[in-house]
Design a protein around this motif. Structure first.
Motif, PDB file in Angstrom:
ATOM      1  N   ALA A 213     111.096  23.751  50.937  1.00  0.00           N
ATOM      2  CA  ALA A 213     112.020  24.722  50.340  1.00  0.00           C
ATOM      3  C   ALA A 213     113.092  24.043  49.504  1.00  0.00           C
ATOM      4  CB  ALA A 213     112.649  25.576  51.435  1.00  0.00           C
ATOM      5  N   ARG A 214     113.633  24.792  48.566  1.00  0.00           N
ATOM      6  CA  ARG A 214     114.721  24.334  47.722  1.00  0.00           C
ATOM      7  C   ARG A 214     115.855  25.345  47.828  1.00  0.00           C
ATOM      8  NH1 ARG A 214     112.100  20.689  48.376  1.00  0.00           N
ATOM      9  NH2 ARG A 214     111.052  19.282  46.895  1.00  0.00           N
ATOM     10  N   PRO A 215     116.720  25.194  48.862  1.00  0.00           N
ATOM     11  CA  PRO A 215     117.814  26.157  49.072  1.00  0.00           C
ATOM     12  C   PRO A 215     118.647  26.321  47.817  1.00  0.00           C
ATOM     13  CG  PRO A 215     117.630  24.618  50.890  1.00  0.00           C
ATOM     14  CD  PRO A 215     116.733  24.103  49.811  1.00  0.00           C
ATOM     15  N   PRO A 216     119.246  27.523  47.606  1.00  0.00           N
ATOM     16  CA  PRO A 216     119.249  28.665  48.533  1.00  0.00           C
ATOM     17  C   PRO A 216     118.040  29.586  48.398  1.00  0.00           C
ATOM     18  CG  PRO A 216     120.603  29.177  46.642  1.00  0.00           C
ATOM     19  CD  PRO A 216     120.104  27.771  46.424  1.00  0.00           C
ATOM     20  N   GLU A 217     117.090  29.240  47.542  1.00  0.00           N
ATOM     21  CA  GLU A 217     115.925  30.093  47.363  1.00  0.00           C
ATOM     22  C   GLU A 217     115.006  30.012  48.587  1.00  0.00           C
ATOM     23  OE1 GLU A 217     115.536  32.170  44.873  1.00  0.00           O
ATOM     24  OE2 GLU A 217     117.469  31.479  44.103  1.00  0.00           O
ATOM     25  N   PRO A 218     114.460  31.155  49.033  1.00  0.00           N
ATOM     26  CA  PRO A 218     113.532  31.124  50.162  1.00  0.00           C
ATOM     27  C   PRO A 218     112.189  30.539  49.752  1.00  0.00           C
ATOM     28  CG  PRO A 218     113.623  33.326  49.250  1.00  0.00           C
ATOM     29  CD  PRO A 218     114.665  32.521  48.517  1.00  0.00           C
ATOM     30  N   LEU A 219     111.445  30.094  50.726  1.00  0.00           N
ATOM     31  CA  LEU A 219     110.093  29.643  50.463  1.00  0.00           C
ATOM     32  C   LEU A 219     109.227  30.856  50.167  1.00  0.00           C
ATOM     33  CD1 LEU A 219     108.713  26.863  50.506  1.00  0.00           C
ATOM     34  CD2 LEU A 219     108.009  27.328  52.862  1.00  0.00           C
ATOM     35  N   LEU A 220     108.210  30.667  49.344  1.00  0.00           N
ATOM     36  CA  LEU A 220     107.314  31.767  49.006  1.00  0.00           C
ATOM     37  C   LEU A 220     105.991  31.589  49.748  1.00  0.00           C
ATOM     38  CD1 LEU A 220     107.949  32.095  45.167  1.00  0.00           C
ATOM     39  CD2 LEU A 220     108.904  33.472  47.018  1.00  0.00           C
TER      40      LEU A 220
END
Length: 251
Positions: A213-220
C-alpha cells in the motif's frame, strides 16, 4: 473471500447486462438491494424478490418503492411475459435450476433475456498470489472457492435460453489495512487456529499490506466481474392460453 459477495460492479457491467435504457427488470434474491439500487439509479423500473422478509423490507426502504415481494424464485408471483430483463447477481447457484429457469423464462417477454453476474477474484495480481500463499500455509483450500459460477452451465443446458454471451470487467475494490486483516480474521479456518498461530498469520497479512500500500490511499483488491446474457426461448415452454395471447401481442 466472501466479503465481496455484494460488492457493487463497475458501472459498465450492469449497463452491459441490461443492454439498453429504461427496462422493466426483475432482480432475483435482492438481499438489501445494493444491485437493485444500481439498476434503479440508471432509470430502470426494478422489481425485487427475496425469500427473506427482513431483506425485502430493507430493500423497500432503500429504494423507496413497493415493487418488492417475499417469494421463491422457483415459483415467481408475476404474470408471464412481464419483464424485459431478469437479473441474478452473485446468487444463481442458490436456486433450483430445473424450476427456477423455467419460471424465469416464463416471466420474460419474447426477446427478453436473463443476465447473470459474479465477482471472482483476480489471481493474476502478484500481491494476491502472496496473500493466497500465506493463507494456504494453514488451509490448503484457502481462496479456491468457485463462487457459484458453475451455475451458469445450467443456463447453457437449459432449453429455455439460447445465445449465451459473456463479458468480463475488471473490478478494483478499495480495502484498508484493518479491512484486509479483518477479512482474513473472519475466515473459519483462521478462527480455528491457536491464538499464537492466528496472531502470527494476522501480523503477516498486515505486513503484506504495508509492503504494498501507499498511504493514505487504500489498497485495491482486484476482482473480475464476469457477466452473462442469455436470450429467452419460449419454444419449449408450456404456457397457458392467456400466456400465449400475451406472447402473440408482444410479438
Amino acid at each position: 473471500m466472501n466479503s465481496a459477495r455484494r460488492t457493487l460492479y463497475p458501472a459498465a457491467a450492469p449497463a452491459w447486462m441490461v443492454g439498453g435504457p429504461r427496462r422493466r427488470i426483475l432482480d432475483l434474491g435482492s438481499g438489501t438491494g445494493a444491485f437493485a439500487q444500481t439498476l434503479a439509479d440508471e432509470g430502470h423500473e426494478v422489481f425485487c424478490i427475496d425469500r427473506d422478509l427482513d431483506g425485502v423490507a430493507a430493500t423497500t426502504e432503500r429504494l423507496g418503492t413497493r415493487l418488492h415481494v417475499v417469494g421463491q424464485v422457483e415459483s415467481l408471483p408475476y404474470l408471464s411475459c412481464h419483464f424485459d430483463v431478469v437479473t441474478s447477481s452473485q446468487n444463481l447457484h442458490k436456486f433450483a435450476p430445473g424450476l427456477a429457469l423455467s419460471e424465469i423464462a416464463r416471466v420474460l417477454r419474447p426477446g427478453g433475456h436473463l443476465a447473470v453476474a459474479y465477482n471472482t477474484r483476480d489471481d493474476t495480481v502478484p500481491w494476491v498470489r502472496r496473500l493466497t500463499a500465506l493463507l494456504q500455509q494453514n488451509d490448503p483450500q484457502a481462496m479456491r472457492g468457485d463462487y457459484g459460477i458453475e451455475s451458469v452451465d445450467d443456463v447453457t443446458e437449459s432449453p429455455y435460453f439460447g445465445d449465451l454471451v459473456r463479458r468480463d470487467f475488471r473490478n478494483w475494490v478499495p480495502i484498508t489495512r484493518n479491512g484486509l486483516v479483518a477479512m482474513v480474521e473472519r475466515r473459519p479456518t483462521t478462527a480455528r487456529l491457536d491464538p499464537p498461530s492466528r496472531q502470527a498469520l494476522l501480523n503477516e497479512v498486515a505486513g503484506l499490506y504495508d509492503s504494498i500500500a501507499r498511504p493514505p490511499e487504500p489498497l485495491l483488491l482486484p476482482y473480475r466481474a464476469s457477466c452473462w446474457r442469455a436470450e429467452v426461448d419460449h419454444t419449449g415452454l408450456v404456457l397457458g392460453e392467456d400466456d400465449l395471447d400475451v406472447v402473440q401481442i408482444r410479438l
